[in-house]
Scaffold this active site. Sequence first.
Site, PDB file in Angstrom:
ATOM      1  N   GLU A 168       0.822  -1.226   0.000  1.00 39.45           N
ATOM      2  CA  GLU A 168       0.000   0.000   0.000  1.00 39.45           C
ATOM      3  C   GLU A 168       0.854   1.272   0.000  1.00 39.45           C
ATOM      4  O   GLU A 168       0.668   2.167   0.832  1.00 39.45           O
ATOM      5  CB  GLU A 168      -0.967  -0.012   1.190  1.00 39.45           C
ATOM      6  CG  GLU A 168      -1.984  -1.118   1.090  1.00 39.45           C
ATOM      7  CD  GLU A 168      -3.119  -1.059   2.117  1.00 39.45           C
ATOM      8  OE1 GLU A 168      -3.055  -0.253   3.059  1.00 39.45           O
ATOM      9  OE2 GLU A 168      -4.083  -1.829   1.955  1.00 39.45           O
ATOM     10  N   GLU A 287      -5.385  -8.345  -0.580  1.00 34.68           N
ATOM     11  CA  GLU A 287      -6.081  -8.056   0.688  1.00 34.68           C
ATOM     12  C   GLU A 287      -7.548  -7.781   0.363  1.00 34.68           C
ATOM     13  O   GLU A 287      -7.847  -6.822  -0.360  1.00 34.68           O
ATOM     14  CB  GLU A 287      -5.491  -6.839   1.402  1.00 34.68           C
ATOM     15  CG  GLU A 287      -4.185  -7.118   2.100  1.00 34.68           C
ATOM     16  CD  GLU A 287      -3.710  -5.950   2.968  1.00 34.68           C
ATOM     17  OE1 GLU A 287      -4.557  -5.278   3.582  1.00 34.68           O
ATOM     18  OE2 GLU A 287      -2.490  -5.728   2.988  1.00 34.68           O
TER      19      GLU A 287
HETATM   20  O1  AHR Z   1      -5.081  -6.048   6.861  1.00 32.96           O
HETATM   21  C1  AHR Z   1      -4.988  -4.922   7.678  1.00 32.96           C
HETATM   22  C2  AHR Z   1      -4.282  -3.755   7.010  1.00 32.96           C
HETATM   23  O2  AHR Z   1      -5.075  -3.278   5.965  1.00 32.96           O
HETATM   24  C3  AHR Z   1      -2.964  -4.050   6.348  1.00 32.96           C
HETATM   25  O3  AHR Z   1      -1.891  -3.984   7.224  1.00 32.96           O
HETATM   26  C4  AHR Z   1      -2.857  -2.966   5.327  1.00 32.96           C
HETATM   27  O4  AHR Z   1      -2.118  -3.355   4.211  1.00 32.96           O
HETATM   28  C5  AHR Z   1      -4.289  -2.613   4.998  1.00 32.96           C
HETATM   29  O5  AHR Z   1      -4.517  -1.266   5.068  1.00 32.96           O
END
Ligand code: AHR
Length: 494
Positions: A168, A287
Amino acid sequence: MVIEKDFQIGTVDDRLYGSFIEHLGRAVYGGIYEPDHPTADHNGFRTDVLELVRALKVPIVRYPGGNFVSGYNWEDGVGPRDERKRRLELAWRTVETNLFGTNEFVDWAKAANADVMMAVNLGTRGVDAARNLVEYCNHPAGSAYSDLRIAHGYQKPHSIKTWCLGNEMDGPWQIGHKAAIEYGRMACEAAKAMKWVDSSIELVACGSSNRHMPTFPDWEATVLDHTYDHVQYISLHSYYGNRDGDTSNYLAQSMDMDEFIRSVIAVCDYVKAKKRSKKTMYLSFDEWNVWFHSNQADEQIEPWSIAPPQLEDVYTLEDALVVGCLLITLLKYAHRVKMACLAQLVNVIAPIMTVNGGDAWRQTIYYPYLHASVYGRGVVLNPLVSSPKYDTKDFTDVPMLETTVVWNEAERALTIFAVNRDESDALSLTCDLRNFEGYDVIEHLVLTHEDAKATNTATNPQHVVPQKSHNTTISGGIVTTSLPKLSWNVIRLV
Ligand code: AHR
């Protein structure tokens, strides 16, 4: 619904059912690793958790972050435990003991029958730390870092194939956040050096943190402009929630994921055209999940504690239906989305929860993930679907029936995954199997509950569990059934 053998979207890459363990909250400490737990094995791994993970057939697990990775020195987590340093962990404002690190995770993944998707720190670090970690993990022997691994007790290389170039990096919350051009250049140089160490690895460049980021989709266009020739995947992240208590709108949020995937494919293909490239860029949705229940509780957590209960969402039936719709959406893009990670796996926004020193249990979202992973391998078909539709605050023409079909030719198995989004009525479904002659219904699993907010907890872990439906029949190649209101359904035919 009409299902035709020849209407094929693509073959499911097993890695579509990946997951994620970050050094965050109780995912590692108290989750997968708890040496004092009664079920702990000789490595300190909780075998009760391992059993629940193995049942999911998780093919690959991303590690060690997440936001955590952008401040992580991988060297802190290897070598003799009594020499490992505690660090202030800035992403989640905790203290990281480093008692668990790269080698322990590789051992754990092996025990879980999963591959490792390793992320490198491109926040506070860069090309040098990244290539050294590849050398430590993957080089056989005869160099400083490979010999260090051997000295740490790992003679054979870990042979980690899939690597994420940071996490990210478009997000201002990220340690070492970068502009697209800064990240694109760094990712390109890191990718080159990492591949020079081990040419067999595959790389994932960071896409946007979600489709509502102000820099989306220029971020993807710029990053891919710099990295297109050096990476195989671009990442997507997205979390959903029902903050306004608007269930019909919430259940429609997989349409946001659908739009996100379509837009990223479009950007990838734009860069492909611009570069006159023959190479197709694939997507890693590394994610995705529901995340909102724990937001307020997390604000109360004392900074600099060790493994506090962070991001411990307790999931409802309706969350499980959203997860089901998101899984169906990922399957619909099996031709381009080759990897995906349910974020995360244990305790942190997770399908599996534990009590430190106590039990492990399955949240509601465990079940759609389990069913898709176990039965959703093969070729995704593109059924012709006609469904009633509705409109919500954010979405138009939301189908009551969210569905997809996976055909496993080798096992001669056909599985229909279906969510009925209707909050008040069952949906009658007829499904014409066309050229799938001789198939019989062997099982119809249903996850539903009278109370859309019903949850599983440590004291009532079996409150929301799949049941068998007995009202599904097949006659003359037509499957007839009824999908209860607010339900996740798995209709299995062989
Ligand atoms: O999964 C939780 C968080 O969400 C992770 O650390 C991050 O990559 C995202 O913002």
